[in-house]
Write a protein that holds these residues in place. Structure first.
Motif, PDB file in Angstrom:
ATOM      1  N   ILE A 277       1.000  -1.216  -0.342  1.00 52.20           N
ATOM      2  CA  ILE A 277      -0.040  -0.386  -0.136  1.00 52.20           C
ATOM      3  C   ILE A 277       1.016   0.841  -0.028  1.00 52.20           C
ATOM      4  CG2 ILE A 277      -1.713   1.159   0.987  1.00 52.20           C
ATOM      5  CD1 ILE A 277      -2.048  -1.771  -0.117  1.00 52.20           C
ATOM      6  N   TYR A 278       1.934   1.068   0.377  1.00 48.61           N
ATOM      7  CA  TYR A 278       2.874   2.656   0.530  1.00 48.61           C
ATOM      8  C   TYR A 278       3.667   2.538  -0.750  1.00 48.61           C
ATOM      9  CZ  TYR A 278       3.797   1.684   5.745  1.00 48.61           C
ATOM     10  OH  TYR A 278       3.841   1.448   6.570  1.00 48.61           O
ATOM     11  N   MET A 279       3.609   1.426  -1.267  1.00 47.80           N
ATOM     12  CA  MET A 279       3.999   2.403  -2.653  1.00 47.80           C
ATOM     13  C   MET A 279       2.462   2.388  -3.566  1.00 47.80           C
ATOM     14  SD  MET A 279       7.214   0.593  -3.411  1.00 47.80           S
ATOM     15  CE  MET A 279       7.433   0.545  -4.607  1.00 47.80           C
ATOM     16  N   ILE A 280       1.439   2.467  -3.312  1.00 51.86           N
ATOM     17  CA  ILE A 280       0.284   3.224  -3.648  1.00 51.86           C
ATOM     18  C   ILE A 280      -0.105   3.942  -3.690  1.00 51.86           C
ATOM     19  CG2 ILE A 280      -2.276   2.493  -4.262  1.00 51.86           C
ATOM     20  CD1 ILE A 280      -2.212  -0.289  -4.570  1.00 51.86           C
ATOM     21  N   PHE A 281       0.340   4.489  -2.076  1.00 50.95           N
ATOM     22  CA  PHE A 281       0.178   5.877  -1.398  1.00 50.95           C
ATOM     23  C   PHE A 281       1.240   5.813  -0.800  1.00 50.95           C
ATOM     24  CE2 PHE A 281      -5.157   7.589  -1.111  1.00 50.95           C
ATOM     25  CZ  PHE A 281      -4.092   8.879  -0.236  1.00 50.95           C
ATOM     26  N   PRO A 282       1.863   6.806  -1.461  1.00 53.56           N
ATOM     27  CA  PRO A 282       3.349   7.141  -0.715  1.00 53.56           C
ATOM     28  C   PRO A 282       2.912   8.560  -0.169  1.00 53.56           C
ATOM     29  CG  PRO A 282       3.575   7.875  -2.939  1.00 53.56           C
ATOM     30  CD  PRO A 282       2.382   7.323  -2.995  1.00 53.56           C
TER      31      PRO A 282
ATOM     32  N   ARG B 199       8.620   6.180   2.731  1.00 56.96           N
ATOM     33  CA  ARG B 199       6.618   6.384   2.464  1.00 56.96           C
ATOM     34  C   ARG B 199       5.722   5.309   3.145  1.00 56.96           C
ATOM     35  NH1 ARG B 199      10.505  10.051   0.172  1.00 56.96           N
ATOM     36  NH2 ARG B 199      10.051  10.714  -1.873  1.00 56.96           N
ATOM     37  N   ASN B 200       5.761   5.663   4.656  1.00 60.19           N
ATOM     38  CA  ASN B 200       5.164   4.430   5.089  1.00 60.19           C
ATOM     39  C   ASN B 200       4.296   4.717   6.378  1.00 60.19           C
ATOM     40  OD1 ASN B 200       7.288   6.235   6.801  1.00 60.19           O
ATOM     41  ND2 ASN B 200       7.043   4.534   7.871  1.00 60.19           N
ATOM     42  N   CYS B 201       2.973   6.145   5.575  1.00 58.12           N
ATOM     43  CA  CYS B 201       1.957   6.202   6.424  1.00 58.12           C
ATOM     44  C   CYS B 201       0.992   5.313   5.925  1.00 58.12           C
ATOM     45  CB  CYS B 201       2.274   7.659   6.251  1.00 58.12           C
ATOM     46  SG  CYS B 201       3.830   8.732   7.546  1.00 58.12           S
ATOM     47  N   MET B 202       0.772   5.230   5.073  1.00 56.99           N
ATOM     48  CA  MET B 202      -1.127   5.354   4.676  1.00 56.99           C
ATOM     49  C   MET B 202      -0.799   3.150   4.294  1.00 56.99           C
ATOM     50  SD  MET B 202      -3.616   4.615   4.151  1.00 56.99           S
ATOM     51  CE  MET B 202      -4.422   6.886   4.322  1.00 56.99           C
TER      52      MET B 202
ATOM     53  N   LEU C 153     -11.991   4.520   1.964  1.00 58.68           N
ATOM     54  CA  LEU C 153     -11.366   5.333   2.521  1.00 58.68           C
ATOM     55  C   LEU C 153      -9.920   5.470   1.242  1.00 58.68           C
ATOM     56  CD1 LEU C 153     -10.129   3.930   5.942  1.00 58.68           C
ATOM     57  CD2 LEU C 153     -12.101   5.558   5.260  1.00 58.68           C
ATOM     58  N   LEU C 154      -9.387   4.993   0.996  1.00 63.93           N
ATOM     59  CA  LEU C 154      -8.006   5.290   0.452  1.00 63.93           C
ATOM     60  C   LEU C 154      -8.500   6.358  -1.460  1.00 63.93           C
ATOM     61  CD1 LEU C 154      -5.717   2.246  -0.221  1.00 63.93           C
ATOM     62  CD2 LEU C 154      -6.054   3.939   1.449  1.00 63.93           C
ATOM     63  N   VAL C 155      -9.210   5.754  -1.521  1.00 58.66           N
ATOM     64  CA  VAL C 155      -9.888   6.700  -2.823  1.00 58.66           C
ATOM     65  C   VAL C 155     -10.275   8.549  -2.124  1.00 58.66           C
ATOM     66  CG1 VAL C 155     -12.206   6.435  -4.158  1.00 58.66           C
ATOM     67  CG2 VAL C 155     -11.250   4.622  -4.527  1.00 58.66           C
ATOM     68  N   SER C 156     -11.324   8.225  -1.103  1.00 55.68           N
ATOM     69  CA  SER C 156     -11.886   9.586   0.026  1.00 55.68           C
ATOM     70  C   SER C 156     -10.730   9.836   0.171  1.00 55.68           C
ATOM     71  CB  SER C 156     -12.810   9.345   0.208  1.00 55.68           C
ATOM     72  OG  SER C 156     -11.910   8.826   1.803  1.00 55.68           O
ATOM     73  N   TYR C 157      -9.027   9.671   0.194  1.00 57.06           N
ATOM     74  CA  TYR C 157      -8.244  10.473   0.328  1.00 57.06           C
ATOM     75  C   TYR C 157      -7.660  11.344  -0.494  1.00 57.06           C
ATOM     76  CZ  TYR C 157      -8.624   7.820   5.401  1.00 57.06           C
ATOM     77  OH  TYR C 157      -9.174   7.311   6.258  1.00 57.06           O
ATOM     78  N   ARG C 158      -7.124  10.171  -1.558  1.00 58.02           N
ATOM     79  CA  ARG C 158      -6.479  10.581  -2.805  1.00 58.02           C
ATOM     80  C   ARG C 158      -7.801  12.197  -3.489  1.00 58.02           C
ATOM     81  NH1 ARG C 158      -5.217  13.178  -6.400  1.00 58.02           N
ATOM     82  NH2 ARG C 158      -3.996  12.108  -8.580  1.00 58.02           N
ATOM     83  N   PHE C 159      -8.449  11.369  -3.461  1.00 59.91           N
ATOM     84  CA  PHE C 159     -10.108  12.561  -4.434  1.00 59.91           C
ATOM     85  C   PHE C 159     -11.030  13.463  -3.846  1.00 59.91           C
ATOM     86  CE2 PHE C 159      -8.538   8.269  -7.206  1.00 59.91           C
ATOM     87  CZ  PHE C 159      -7.701   9.325  -8.228  1.00 59.91           C
ATOM     88  N   LEU C 160     -11.117  13.120  -3.006  1.00 61.27           N
ATOM     89  CA  LEU C 160     -12.338  13.688  -1.898  1.00 61.27           C
ATOM     90  C   LEU C 160     -11.383  15.120  -0.299  1.00 61.27           C
ATOM     91  CD1 LEU C 160     -15.203  11.463  -2.136  1.00 61.27           C
ATOM     92  CD2 LEU C 160     -14.283  13.715  -3.400  1.00 61.27           C
ATOM     93  N   PRO C 161     -10.217  14.702  -0.364  1.00 60.54           N
ATOM     94  CA  PRO C 161      -9.855  15.955   0.232  1.00 60.54           C
ATOM     95  C   PRO C 161     -10.324  16.903   0.823  1.00 60.54           C
ATOM     96  CG  PRO C 161      -8.559  15.337  -0.986  1.00 60.54           C
ATOM     97  CD  PRO C 161      -9.305  14.751  -1.376  1.00 60.54           C
TER      98      PRO C 161
END
Length: 438
Positions: free
Chosen positions: A229-234, A291-294, A381-389
């Motif tokens: 997931i880190y690689m997808i969401f750094p 990049r190890n937060c998400m 959650l990942l989608v909302s963090y990326r596209f709806l923040p």
């Protein structure tokens, strides 16, 4: 098959690390046979896991041998005037004992006793290998993801009231005593996991088999899937993206001793001033900070410890609760994570835990439904963090409670489906003959 897959994964990570001119997990593990290990406590924790397959007499022999070997290493280093700059003066003995037990299993044991002893050794070495592969994963994230999504996370975090900034000010106000206490709790999470795992595996030497599901399995799966997931969401975290946090984080010393994030941060805002609400963008960052937060894997592991401690005695349940609360406080108070990271980490763990329990006890409709729901929520959650923040930050009165209710729904589903939140009396066990393994 699992051993072959693990070896192949190690080799792949070793090759990837060598491409960047740095040692990988295999080199790191081999180095600790002779040189000062990075974590002596972790090696002894691994040996403790291995010893669940031994009798008490054998455990005392193994522990005495490990301490004796460490004393010899200490004397040799002292006589040769070898400085232990970036490691522990102990731990080699524990690794030697584990490797020695593997040799004994292959050369002197047969049948079920060989398999059991090898499983014990593998369990202990997996803990050590997991730490080394994790270090390499962090390196790969920093080298292959030049841009990070921290502005998106910080914007979404406004929906929760910027908890990292709030707890950061509180932890800073406690001074060095509070900081150092939380740092010990945060840094020794694996040791806490071993304590719970030892309780779960306490009957292995008598029953001559491992239980179908235990904490170590969950820990390893979290550590395997999380870095993907880190690689997808750094994401690097608020203390780096919005502060001068390199000096706060010991893991940076894996690859560099030069604080660098202060030259890449948006501004020096953490923890005094929450970032302004504005449209987020990708931002470039250094090639050192992982990049190890998400999601927050410390939160995920602490949640797993809490869940597995529920079936233990009262003192273990209290310890599991304390470790979860202290870890959540440290992850936010040190500026390593945003609040939205923690929500994702809890959902991540409950989904994995539900899947592993269903795999052990048989898949039913409730288990499949819970795993599917947890995976869907995590992806959402990942989608909302990326596209709806931006929308989340503009409407915190709606998005904040919605995030909390979403998390609560997964927790409720897990508790209702598994039915194992509260402790139950352990069944009576009859001792069986204990054949000598060593």
């Amino acid at each position: 098959m699992a051993g072959v897959a693990a070896l192949g994964f190690h080799i792949a990570l070793e090759i990837a690390a060598r491409r960047y001119g740095l040692p990988g997990p295999l080199a790191g593990e081999a180095r600790e046979v002779v040189f000062a290990p990075k974590s002596g406590f972790l090696l002894y924790a691994g040996m403790a896991l291995m010893m669940v397959v031994l009798t008490w007499r054998q455990r005392f022999i193994a522990l005495g041998a490990a301490i004796g070997i460490d004393v010899v290493f200490f004397v040799v280093r002292w006589a040769a005037d070898v400085k232990v700059a970036h490691g522990h003066p102990f731990g080699n003995g524990a690794l030697w004992v584990m490797l020695g037990c593997a040799v004994i299993a292959v050369t002197r044991r047969t049948g079920r006793e060989r398999v059991l002893l090898l499983k014990g050794v593998g369990l202990g070495l997996l803990l050590v290998a997991g730490r080394k592969t994790g270090d390499t994963w962090l390196l790969i994230t920093s080298k292959t993801r030049p841009e990070v999504l921290d502005q998106y996370m910080a914007t979404a975090d406004h929906a929760l009231g910027d908890p990292s900034w709030l707890l950061g000010r509180i932890v800073t106000a406690t001074g060095p005593i509070g900081f150092n206490f939380l740092d010990i709790v945060y840094g020794q999470l694996a040791v806490a996991a071993v304590v719970v795992a030892l309780y779960q595996l306490r009957h292995v030497a008598v029953e001559r088999r491992f239980p179908g599901h235990h904490l170590v399995r969950t820990f390893l799966v979290i550590g395997l899937l999380g870095p993907a997931i880190y690689m997808i969401f750094p994401v690097v975290g608020p203390v780096f993206a919005y502060g001068t946090g390199a000096e706060h984080w010991s893991a940076v010393s894996l690859w560099s001793h030069t604080p660098s994030s202060e030259y890449w941060a948006v501004a020096d805002l953490w923890p005094g001033t929450p970032p302004p609400v504005k449209a987020p963008h990708h931002m470039p960052f250094d090639e050192i900070t992982p990049r190890n937060c998400m999601p927050s894997l410390h939160t995920a592991w602490a949640t797993a410890i809490f869940i597995h401690s529920r079936q233990g005695p009262r003192v273990l349940r209290y310890a599991g609760t304390f470790w979860l609360i202290a870890t959540l406080t440290a992850t936010l108070g040190f500026g390593y994570h945003y609040g939205v990271d923690l929500i994702a980490g809890v959902v991540f763990t409950l989904t994995i835990e539900a899947a592993l329990r269903s795999l052990d006890r048989g898949w039913d409709r409730a288990g499949i439904r819970l795993v599917a729901y947890g995976a869907t929520v995590f992806a959402a959650l990942l989608v909302s963090y990326r596209f709806l923040p931006w929308e989340m930050a503009k409407h915190p009165w709606l998005s904040g409670p919605l995030l909390v209710l979403t998390l609560a729904s997964v927790v409720y589903g897990y508790v209702r489906t598994t039915g194992e939140w509260e402790p139950r009396p352990a069944p009576a066990r009859q001792p069986e003959p204990q054949p000598e393994l060593i």
